[in-house]
Design an enzyme around this catalytic site. Structure first.
Site, PDB file in Angstrom:
ATOM      1  N   SER A  64      22.950 -20.354 -18.153  1.00 57.00           N
ATOM      2  CA  SER A  64      22.241 -19.532 -17.168  1.00 57.00           C
ATOM      3  C   SER A  64      20.887 -19.054 -17.687  1.00 57.00           C
ATOM      4  O   SER A  64      20.663 -18.962 -18.903  1.00 57.00           O
ATOM      5  CB  SER A  64      23.095 -18.320 -16.790  1.00 57.00           C
ATOM      6  OG  SER A  64      24.353 -18.746 -16.321  1.00 57.00           O
TER       7      SER A  64
HETATM    8  N1  SAM Z   1      28.509 -18.784 -19.400  1.00 61.19           N
HETATM    9  C1  SAM Z   1      27.970 -20.098 -19.632  1.00 61.19           C
HETATM   10  C2  SAM Z   1      27.003 -20.137 -20.772  1.00 61.19           C
HETATM   11  O1  SAM Z   1      26.698 -19.084 -21.344  1.00 61.19           O
HETATM   12  O2  SAM Z   1      26.553 -21.236 -21.087  1.00 61.19           O
HETATM   13  C3  SAM Z   1      27.347 -20.711 -18.402  1.00 61.19           C
HETATM   14  C4  SAM Z   1      28.376 -21.125 -17.469  1.00 61.19           C
HETATM   15  S1  SAM Z   1      27.956 -22.403 -16.355  1.00 61.19           S
HETATM   16  C5  SAM Z   1      26.758 -21.668 -15.338  1.00 61.19           C
HETATM   17  C6  SAM Z   1      29.459 -22.331 -15.395  1.00 61.19           C
HETATM   18  C7  SAM Z   1      30.678 -22.858 -16.142  1.00 61.19           C
HETATM   19  O3  SAM Z   1      31.831 -22.501 -15.374  1.00 61.19           O
HETATM   20  C8  SAM Z   1      30.709 -24.376 -16.284  1.00 61.19           C
HETATM   21  O4  SAM Z   1      30.839 -24.720 -17.619  1.00 61.19           O
HETATM   22  C9  SAM Z   1      31.920 -24.777 -15.463  1.00 61.19           C
HETATM   23  O5  SAM Z   1      32.607 -25.903 -15.961  1.00 61.19           O
HETATM   24  C10 SAM Z   1      32.772 -23.523 -15.527  1.00 61.19           C
HETATM   25  N2  SAM Z   1      33.783 -23.374 -14.471  1.00 61.19           N
HETATM   26  C11 SAM Z   1      33.685 -23.629 -13.150  1.00 61.19           C
HETATM   27  N3  SAM Z   1      34.840 -23.333 -12.533  1.00 61.19           N
HETATM   28  C12 SAM Z   1      35.696 -22.868 -13.495  1.00 61.19           C
HETATM   29  C13 SAM Z   1      37.036 -22.396 -13.485  1.00 61.19           C
HETATM   30  N4  SAM Z   1      37.782 -22.326 -12.372  1.00 61.19           N
HETATM   31  N5  SAM Z   1      37.583 -21.997 -14.651  1.00 61.19           N
HETATM   32  C14 SAM Z   1      36.876 -22.042 -15.818  1.00 61.19           C
HETATM   33  N6  SAM Z   1      35.608 -22.488 -15.885  1.00 61.19           N
HETATM   34  C15 SAM Z   1      35.014 -22.895 -14.735  1.00 61.19           C
END
Ligand code: SAM
Length: 218
Positions: A64
């Site tokens: 992000s």
């Molecule tokens: N917090 C992260 C960072 O600091 O890099 C950025 C996160 S990225 C915007 C969103 C993440 O959420 C992705 O890696 C995606 O695979 C994960 N995601 C989406 N749905 C999810 C779920 N139901 N459970 C766990 N992770 C999930």
């Protein structure tokens, strides 16, 4: 770029992107001056690591924008002794920022290759208070509940009710909610009776995919 160049880029990022937009919490600002964001990215992205935008990690996911990381972290109103649940480990950067600020972080990622990479870099940097598991984070982490704060770093169609159940009274849940193109960042505070909901502004995240999020694609 040399390590000192990255440190300088971080100071500039904090000043021009965070303080200039109203982030005030000194502990959050200090953590973001410290955590080496570039190390959570592929080396080809290092020169852009402190820019005012999200960047690709792999698997079609993103790290992000720094301001959004700061805004969500500040919205958790941390004191230092908290137990936090993060949904969406991604690169591990947000977890590292939280690691500087609280006692324990439980972070869930649905894509195992991302969880493996995040684990590696967090270990290399000594962020030992972060526990990661691979699963559908829309179910939360029942065995470790209740949490003082929950941060969801992917956008869902609604607030997953299971997550609210895993929040302590007085606890804060920060989550982007909306359609797949744009969301509102919500802070939900659990009260003795009911919840208080605040709109922290517009944002755009990748999808929260799961049984209590968007349906699995493909
Ligand atoms: N917090 C992260 C960072 O600091 O890099 C950025 C996160 S990225 C915007 C969103 C993440 O959420 C992705 O890696 C995606 O695979 C994960 N995601 C989406 N749905 C999810 C779920 N139901 N459970 C766990 N992770 C999930």
């Amino acid at each position: 770029m040399k390590p000192t160049d990255f440190a300088l880029a971080r100071r500039k990022m904090v000043q021009e992107q965070l303080i200039a937009r109203g982030i005030k919490n000194e502990k959050v600002l200090k953590a973001m001056r410290k955590v080496p964001r570039h190390l959570f990215l592929e080396e080809g992205f290092w020169p852009q690591a402190y820019g005012d935008f999200p960047l690709p990690i792999s698997e079609g996911q993103t790290i992000s924008q720094p301001y959004i990381v700061a805004l969500m972290t500040e919205a958790l109103e941390l004191k230092g002794d908290e137990k936090i649940l993060e949904i969406g480990t991604g690169s591990g950067y947000q977890a590292a920022v939280l690691s500087e600020l609280v006692e324990r972080i439980f972070s869930i990622e649905r894509i195992s290759s991302l969880a493996t990479k995040a684990r590696r870099i967090l270990d290399e940097l000594g962020y030992a208070n972060v526990v990661i598991k691979v699963s559908d984070g829309t179910y939360g982490w029942e065995e470790e509940a209740p949490f003082d704060g929950i941060i969801v770093t992917a956008g869902g169609p609604e607030v997953p009710h299971v997550l609210l159940q895993q929040l302590k009274v007085g606890g804060r849940l920060v989550i982007p909610v909306g359609d797949e193109y744009s969301q509102i960042l919500l802070r939900v505070v659990k009260k003795k009776k009911g919840y208080k909901e605040e709109d922290l502004g517009g944002c755009r995240f990748v999808k929260l995919i799961g049984d209590h999020g968007w349906k699995v694609e493909g």
